[in-house]
Write a protein that holds these residues in place. Structure first.
Motif, mmCIF file in Angstrom:
data_model
loop_
_atom_site.group_PDB
_atom_site.id
_atom_site.type_symbol
_atom_site.label_atom_id
_atom_site.label_comp_id
_atom_site.label_asym_id
_atom_site.label_seq_id
_atom_site.Cartn_x
_atom_site.Cartn_y
_atom_site.Cartn_z
ATOM 1 N N GLN A 150 0.801 -1.214 0.000
ATOM 2 C CA GLN A 150 0.000 0.000 0.000
ATOM 3 C C GLN A 150 0.843 1.278 0.000
ATOM 4 N N SER A 151 0.532 2.158 -0.953
ATOM 5 C CA SER A 151 1.113 3.514 -1.016
ATOM 6 C C SER A 151 2.633 3.524 -1.094
ATOM 7 N N ALA A 152 3.219 2.450 -1.590
ATOM 8 C CA ALA A 152 4.685 2.344 -1.611
ATOM 9 C C ALA A 152 5.348 3.475 -2.378
ATOM 10 N N CYS A 166 6.662 -8.068 -11.396
ATOM 11 C CA CYS A 166 5.698 -7.831 -10.328
ATOM 12 C C CYS A 166 4.386 -8.571 -10.606
ATOM 13 N N THR A 167 3.898 -9.292 -9.585
ATOM 14 C CA THR A 167 2.673 -10.066 -9.736
ATOM 15 C C THR A 167 1.624 -9.751 -8.662
ATOM 16 N N LYS A 168 1.904 -8.812 -7.753
ATOM 17 C CA LYS A 168 0.937 -8.509 -6.703
ATOM 18 C C LYS A 168 1.002 -7.029 -6.342
ATOM 19 N N LEU A 169 -0.157 -6.367 -6.372
ATOM 20 C CA LEU A 169 -0.231 -4.936 -6.092
ATOM 21 C C LEU A 169 -1.183 -4.684 -4.934
ATOM 22 N N GLY A 170 -0.719 -3.906 -3.949
ATOM 23 C CA GLY A 170 -1.566 -3.485 -2.845
ATOM 24 C C GLY A 170 -2.392 -2.275 -3.232
ATOM 25 N N SER A 171 -3.068 -1.689 -2.279
ATOM 26 C CA SER A 171 -3.947 -0.557 -2.573
ATOM 27 C C SER A 171 -3.164 0.733 -2.758
ATOM 28 N N THR A 172 -3.671 1.567 -3.627
ATOM 29 C CA THR A 172 -3.168 2.935 -3.876
ATOM 30 C C THR A 172 -1.644 3.011 -3.915
ATOM 31 N N ILE A 173 -1.010 2.111 -4.654
ATOM 32 C CA ILE A 173 0.461 2.079 -4.652
ATOM 33 C C ILE A 173 1.065 3.365 -5.200
ATOM 34 N N ASN A 189 -0.145 -13.957 -14.147
ATOM 35 C CA ASN A 189 -1.273 -13.165 -13.678
ATOM 36 C C ASN A 189 -0.822 -12.153 -12.635
ATOM 37 N N ILE A 190 -1.460 -11.001 -12.626
ATOM 38 C CA ILE A 190 -1.175 -9.947 -11.655
ATOM 39 C C ILE A 190 -2.366 -9.835 -10.714
ATOM 40 N N THR A 191 -2.106 -9.994 -9.430
ATOM 41 C CA THR A 191 -3.166 -9.925 -8.426
ATOM 42 C C THR A 191 -3.264 -8.519 -7.861
ATOM 43 N N LEU A 192 -4.462 -7.942 -7.922
ATOM 44 C CA LEU A 192 -4.727 -6.662 -7.279
ATOM 45 C C LEU A 192 -5.459 -6.951 -5.974
ATOM 46 N N THR A 193 -4.859 -6.573 -4.854
ATOM 47 C CA THR A 193 -5.496 -6.858 -3.560
ATOM 48 C C THR A 193 -6.583 -5.854 -3.221
ATOM 49 N N SER A 194 -6.721 -4.828 -4.053
ATOM 50 C CA SER A 194 -7.733 -3.795 -3.838
ATOM 51 C C SER A 194 -8.182 -3.264 -5.190
ATOM 52 N N THR A 195 -9.433 -2.847 -5.275
ATOM 53 C CA THR A 195 -9.921 -2.282 -6.528
ATOM 54 C C THR A 195 -9.296 -0.924 -6.828
ATOM 55 N N ASN A 196 -8.706 -0.277 -5.826
ATOM 56 C CA ASN A 196 -8.073 1.032 -6.054
ATOM 57 C C ASN A 196 -6.553 0.925 -6.090
ATOM 58 N N ALA A 197 -6.053 -0.222 -6.488
ATOM 59 C CA ALA A 197 -4.599 -0.446 -6.512
ATOM 60 C C ALA A 197 -3.871 0.595 -7.346
ATOM 61 N N LEU A 198 -4.475 0.989 -8.466
ATOM 62 C CA LEU A 198 -3.786 1.902 -9.381
ATOM 63 C C LEU A 198 -4.480 3.258 -9.470
ATOM 64 N N ALA A 231 -7.542 -2.526 -15.136
ATOM 65 C CA ALA A 231 -7.597 -2.307 -13.689
ATOM 66 C C ALA A 231 -8.451 -1.098 -13.322
ATOM 67 N N GLY A 232 -9.490 -0.858 -14.125
ATOM 68 C CA GLY A 232 -10.428 0.218 -13.804
ATOM 69 C C GLY A 232 -10.012 1.591 -14.268
#
Length: 249
Positions: A150-152, A166-173, A189-198, A231-232
């Motif tokens: 998150q927010s990295a 990269c295969t995993k994204l937290g929220s609002t990176i 596959n890329i996993t988004l742990t939150s709908t607002n990852a990007l 990703a939205g």
């Protein structure tokens, strides 16, 4: 706990305890013999500009240099890990050598607004807010990164970001960050742990590069839902590359 005073010769000191130099007027520190030092050891030394670390050190403790706002030079090329908030708000720190870093805890370089470049070719996990509020960054190496928390990379300006593995994204990176191009080119596959990852500023001005498996109807995840949607987000353009990184039509 042994405390040190301004003017003490630290070059032969092998151990410094927690808070030992906290908020002193120290301007430089030769720590060429140092083997261990504790949390918050140099926190809030706002006049500190230069530090020489022992080549035998491999870790920066928790909040060791937090709020050393004038610290501009410190040799980190041999350092492998930085604990929580190790260099938080070191606003003058410029282009540190992070080439051997394998572990960075949350907020390790948050607020380093003069950092300029972030090259961490051995780092696999970017913890939360680790490089947030870092001003304008012109050069990066995130080639080994597999997970971004998150927010990295929030509140920072980039030209381009490339995450080939990269295969995993937290929220609002990238919260409130800006960039011209963004690459997630793994064929996995890329996993988004939150709908607002990007969620970030002006994705419509950013060119996105994805592996060709992420085309609409491909086997990648998350799938695009339109020609410029992934990703939205609606992007300026989406380009696709093959396993060799070559752009494909």
């Amino acid at each position: 706990m042994e405390l040190y005073a301004i003017g003490d010769d630290l070059s032969k000191v092998e151990s410094i305890g927690s808070n030992a130099m906290y908020a002193t007027a120290l301007q430089s520190a030769n720590l060429e013999s140092l083997l261990t030092f504790g949390a918050n050891a140099f926190q809030s030394c706002k006049a500190l500009t230069h530090v020489t670390l022992s080549e035998q050190l491999s870790e920066i403790p928790r909040e060791a240099f937090r709020d050393c706002t004038s610290l501009s030079e410190i040799n980190l090329g041999h350092i492998t890990s930085v604990d929580y908030q190790g260099f938080y708000d070191c606003a003058s720190l410029s282009m540190p050598d992070l080439s051997n870093i394998v572990s960075l805890e949350s907020n390790a370089f948050r607020g380093c607004s003069s950092i300029g470049k972030i090259r961490v070719p051995k780092l696999q996990i970017m913890k939360s807010s680790v490089f947030s509020n870092c001003g304008t960054v012109t050069e990066t190496d995130f080639s080994a990164v597999k997970e971004i928390e998150q927010s990295a990379l929030a509140y920072t300006t980039f030209d381009a970001l490339d995450f080939p593995n990269c295969t995993k994204l937290g929220s609002t990176i990238l919260l409130s960050s800006t960039l011209n191009s963004l690459r997630f080119t793994t064929n996995q596959n890329i996993t988004l742990t939150s709908t607002n990852a990007l969620v970030f500023d002006h994705p419509e001005s950013t060119i996105l590069y994805l592996h060709e498996s992420k085309r609409p109807g491909g086997n990648g995840s998350p799938l695009a839902t339109g020609p410029n949607v992934w990703a939205g987000n609606t992007w300026k353009e989406i380009h696709y590359v093959n396993d060799n990184g070559e752009e494909v039509k």
